[in-house]
Design a protein around this motif. Structure first.
Motif, mmCIF file in Angstrom:
data_model
loop_
_atom_site.group_PDB
_atom_site.id
_atom_site.type_symbol
_atom_site.label_atom_id
_atom_site.label_comp_id
_atom_site.label_asym_id
_atom_site.label_seq_id
_atom_site.Cartn_x
_atom_site.Cartn_y
_atom_site.Cartn_z
ATOM 1 N N ARG A 240 0.809 -1.204 0.045
ATOM 2 C CA ARG A 240 0.162 0.019 0.070
ATOM 3 C C ARG A 240 0.832 1.125 0.074
ATOM 4 O O ARG A 240 1.986 1.271 0.901
ATOM 5 C CB ARG A 240 -0.848 -0.088 1.360
ATOM 6 N N GLN A 241 0.837 2.077 -0.964
ATOM 7 C CA GLN A 241 1.738 3.234 -1.099
ATOM 8 C C GLN A 241 0.942 4.439 -1.394
ATOM 9 O O GLN A 241 0.004 4.490 -2.083
ATOM 10 C CB GLN A 241 2.602 2.979 -2.172
ATOM 11 N N LEU A 242 1.852 5.401 -1.115
ATOM 12 C CA LEU A 242 1.339 6.888 -1.279
ATOM 13 C C LEU A 242 2.559 7.488 -2.257
ATOM 14 O O LEU A 242 3.420 7.862 -1.782
ATOM 15 C CB LEU A 242 1.197 7.716 -0.098
ATOM 16 N N SER A 243 2.339 7.658 -3.560
ATOM 17 C CA SER A 243 3.242 8.058 -4.625
ATOM 18 C C SER A 243 2.265 8.306 -5.814
ATOM 19 O O SER A 243 1.109 7.992 -6.046
ATOM 20 C CB SER A 243 4.256 6.906 -4.923
ATOM 21 N N LYS A 244 3.223 8.711 -6.835
ATOM 22 C CA LYS A 244 2.550 8.977 -8.087
ATOM 23 C C LYS A 244 2.674 7.544 -8.848
ATOM 24 O O LYS A 244 2.253 7.296 -10.006
ATOM 25 C CB LYS A 244 3.440 10.040 -8.935
ATOM 26 N N GLU A 245 3.202 6.601 -8.305
ATOM 27 C CA GLU A 245 3.364 5.184 -8.888
ATOM 28 C C GLU A 245 2.241 4.464 -9.217
ATOM 29 O O GLU A 245 1.990 4.020 -10.415
ATOM 30 C CB GLU A 245 4.025 4.179 -8.182
ATOM 31 N N PHE A 246 0.972 4.815 -8.646
ATOM 32 C CA PHE A 246 -0.331 4.355 -8.901
ATOM 33 C C PHE A 246 -0.827 4.895 -10.358
ATOM 34 O O PHE A 246 -1.399 4.367 -10.955
ATOM 35 C CB PHE A 246 -1.310 4.357 -7.648
ATOM 36 N N VAL A 247 -0.381 6.117 -10.730
ATOM 37 C CA VAL A 247 -1.005 6.627 -11.989
ATOM 38 C C VAL A 247 0.083 5.816 -12.907
ATOM 39 O O VAL A 247 -0.824 5.714 -14.017
ATOM 40 C CB VAL A 247 -0.464 8.362 -11.690
ATOM 41 N N ARG A 248 1.359 5.700 -12.833
ATOM 42 C CA ARG A 248 2.114 5.145 -13.729
ATOM 43 C C ARG A 248 1.595 3.816 -13.983
ATOM 44 O O ARG A 248 1.347 3.145 -15.032
ATOM 45 C CB ARG A 248 3.557 4.934 -13.476
ATOM 46 N N GLN A 249 1.004 3.029 -13.037
ATOM 47 C CA GLN A 249 0.590 1.616 -13.041
ATOM 48 C C GLN A 249 -0.806 1.783 -13.836
ATOM 49 O O GLN A 249 -1.028 0.829 -14.695
ATOM 50 C CB GLN A 249 0.497 1.042 -11.667
ATOM 51 N N TRP A 250 -1.785 2.658 -13.566
ATOM 52 C CA TRP A 250 -2.851 2.550 -14.204
ATOM 53 C C TRP A 250 -2.724 2.801 -15.833
ATOM 54 O O TRP A 250 -3.379 2.642 -16.580
ATOM 55 C CB TRP A 250 -3.911 4.022 -13.782
ATOM 56 N N LEU A 251 -1.438 3.577 -16.083
ATOM 57 C CA LEU A 251 -1.122 4.132 -17.338
ATOM 58 C C LEU A 251 -0.759 2.614 -18.216
ATOM 59 O O LEU A 251 -1.018 2.320 -19.283
ATOM 60 C CB LEU A 251 -0.105 5.208 -17.710
ATOM 61 N N ILE A 252 0.138 2.019 -17.323
ATOM 62 C CA ILE A 252 0.477 0.620 -18.053
ATOM 63 C C ILE A 252 -0.577 -0.349 -18.139
ATOM 64 O O ILE A 252 -0.547 -0.902 -19.177
ATOM 65 C CB ILE A 252 1.570 -0.113 -16.808
ATOM 66 N N ASP A 253 -1.520 -0.433 -17.144
ATOM 67 C CA ASP A 253 -2.727 -1.182 -17.450
ATOM 68 C C ASP A 253 -3.497 -0.828 -18.350
ATOM 69 O O ASP A 253 -4.059 -1.905 -19.022
ATOM 70 C CB ASP A 253 -3.429 -0.980 -15.892
ATOM 71 N N HIS A 254 -3.413 0.464 -18.987
ATOM 72 C CA HIS A 254 -4.324 0.912 -20.142
ATOM 73 C C HIS A 254 -3.132 1.074 -21.319
ATOM 74 O O HIS A 254 -3.507 1.685 -22.116
ATOM 75 C CB HIS A 254 -4.875 2.247 -19.724
ATOM 76 N N ASN A 255 -1.886 0.210 -21.403
ATOM 77 C CA ASN A 255 -1.233 0.048 -22.459
ATOM 78 C C ASN A 255 -0.582 1.288 -22.941
ATOM 79 O O ASN A 255 -0.345 1.656 -24.139
ATOM 80 C CB ASN A 255 -1.767 -0.582 -23.623
ATOM 81 N N PHE A 256 -0.118 2.236 -21.995
ATOM 82 C CA PHE A 256 0.417 3.520 -22.291
ATOM 83 C C PHE A 256 1.737 3.635 -21.433
ATOM 84 O O PHE A 256 1.768 3.517 -20.149
ATOM 85 C CB PHE A 256 -0.399 4.539 -22.085
ATOM 86 N N MET A 257 2.928 3.595 -22.040
ATOM 87 C CA MET A 257 4.106 3.650 -21.291
ATOM 88 C C MET A 257 5.072 4.673 -22.303
ATOM 89 O O MET A 257 6.137 4.990 -22.279
ATOM 90 C CB MET A 257 5.048 2.535 -21.307
ATOM 91 N N ASN A 258 4.099 5.534 -23.025
ATOM 92 C CA ASN A 258 4.916 6.633 -23.851
ATOM 93 C C ASN A 258 5.812 5.905 -24.844
ATOM 94 O O ASN A 258 6.867 6.692 -25.388
ATOM 95 C CB ASN A 258 5.565 7.653 -23.412
ATOM 96 N N ARG A 259 5.503 4.821 -25.313
ATOM 97 C CA ARG A 259 6.319 4.272 -26.532
ATOM 98 C C ARG A 259 5.763 4.551 -27.853
ATOM 99 O O ARG A 259 4.674 5.072 -27.970
ATOM 100 C CB ARG A 259 6.364 2.684 -26.264
ATOM 101 N N PRO A 260 6.417 4.419 -28.739
ATOM 102 C CA PRO A 260 6.059 4.831 -30.312
ATOM 103 C C PRO A 260 4.598 4.025 -30.586
ATOM 104 O O PRO A 260 4.418 2.862 -30.362
ATOM 105 C CB PRO A 260 7.021 4.279 -31.243
ATOM 106 N N GLY A 261 3.560 4.678 -30.919
ATOM 107 C CA GLY A 261 2.215 4.046 -30.977
ATOM 108 C C GLY A 261 1.381 3.952 -29.843
ATOM 109 O O GLY A 261 0.204 3.622 -30.298
ATOM 110 N N ASP A 262 1.818 4.343 -28.723
ATOM 111 C CA ASP A 262 0.910 4.188 -27.564
ATOM 112 C C ASP A 262 0.039 5.473 -27.659
ATOM 113 O O ASP A 262 0.325 6.407 -28.099
ATOM 114 C CB ASP A 262 1.644 4.486 -26.263
ATOM 115 N N VAL A 263 -0.988 5.162 -27.170
ATOM 116 C CA VAL A 263 -2.207 6.290 -27.184
ATOM 117 C C VAL A 263 -2.815 6.380 -25.747
ATOM 118 O O VAL A 263 -2.990 5.605 -25.067
ATOM 119 C CB VAL A 263 -3.485 5.681 -28.013
#
Length: 316
Positions: A240-263
């Motif tokens: 259980r954490q308090l950080s911005k990591e949960f935002v990154r994880q939400w983006l990862i779960d929605h197939n976004f890591m700012n790779r070419p072609g990611d939406v």
């Protein structure tokens, strides 16, 4: 809900303005910096399309609190906070590296470790470690500081070899980084939190290395709740954490890591509100005070301009 995602001020004696991913920094007479913590949020080196209400206030007030709480061990740039979203401080020539210090194997370091990496920024990592495991002692893993695009991992030796920072200044930065992390760890522990990892930025003014920018905020740091850490670690469960990591994880779960072609996925109002709530929760835990929301019934930019201009006029 209102959020401040853009500023365009013209303060007295203003020389220039730098619009970063999250902060807008105004140079006053080549001597002072007015740093506005906007409500923008970034992840994977891209600014997300919606602002997060009260995020800027949270970041600014946490950073101000920690700058005050560490000024006895490390000199810093802060002079005043004339508005809930603004810090005014001394201008310094920033070093082109960020000092990242990690107490636990998690986040991007874990992702690299899991892929087989056993050396990070010149630091050897032991075999057999597990996600969220505490390092025998904190490790420093610097990155280059890019104006645009990705920051890159770099070793201490390479920083000095390339002349990015002198050996003497780097030694001071390293000493300050460990002292700040130790103080931050102690303060977090009193609030039932674990300071997992964080980053610091330093600059030089009048020949002296000083701490600049924010410290120990959820944008620059990761916190675990101390209660339940050992049990979750033993079971291999997410902390259980308090950080911005949960935002990154939400983006990862929605197939976004700012790779070419990611939406970029759509940020719903409910998700935006949940991010705002998380930031406020961290503020109340780490500062130990109830968060008092600034007045957003009036135009926020106008409020900031009024407050900063009054401070500058009174402190010429």
């Amino acid at each position: 809900m209102k959020s401040l995602t853009r500023t365009d001020f013209n303060f007295s004696n203003q020389r220039s303005v730098y619009h970063g991913k999250v902060r807008d920094v105004y140079d006053i007479n080549d001597d002072l910096m007015v740093m506005v913590a906007t409500d923008r949020i970034s992840a994977f080196d891209v600014v997300l399309p919606k602002g997060i209400p009260f995020k800027g206030q949270v970041l600014n007030q946490i950073a101000a609190s920690f700058l005050d709480a560490t000024s006895d061990i490390v000199p810093n740039w802060k002079l005043a906070t004339p508005d809930p979203m603004v810090t005014v401080g001394l201008k310094a020539e920033g070093f082109r590296v960020e000092m990242i210090i990690r107490g636990y194997l998690t986040g991007s370091a874990w992702r690299e470790y899991k892929a087989g990496c056993r050396e990070l920024c010149g630091v050897k990592l032991p075999d057999g470690m597990r996600e969220n495991e505490k390092f025998p002692e904190p490790i420093i893993t610097p990155t280059t500081k890019a104006d645009e695009g990705h920051d890159e991992n770099i070793s201490r030796e390479e920083i000095i070899r390339q002349g990015i920072v002198s050996a003497e200044d780097y030694a001071v930065m390293e000493q300050y980084t460990r002292a700040l992390f130790q103080r931050g760890t102690e303060i977090a522990a009193k609030k039932g939190l674990i300071l997992v990892d964080t980053k610091y930025e330093f600059g030089k003014r009048d020949g002296k290395v000083i701490l600049i920018d924010e410290i120990h905020t959820p944008d620059s740091s990761r916190y675990f709740y101390a209660e339940g850490y050992e049990e979750k670690f033993a079971k291999g469960e997410p902390q259980r954490q308090l950080s911005k990591e949960f935002v990154r994880q939400w983006l990862i779960d929605h197939n976004f890591m700012n790779r070419p072609g990611d939406v970029m996925p759509e940020l719903t109002d409910d998700f935006v509100q949940s991010i705002s709530d998380r930031y406020i929760e961290l503020y109340e835990h780490i500062v130990g005070e109830k968060f008092v929301k600034a007045d957003i019934t009036e135009d926020v930019a106008r409020r900031i301009e009024k407050n900063v201009s009054a401070w500058l006029a009174a402190n010429r």
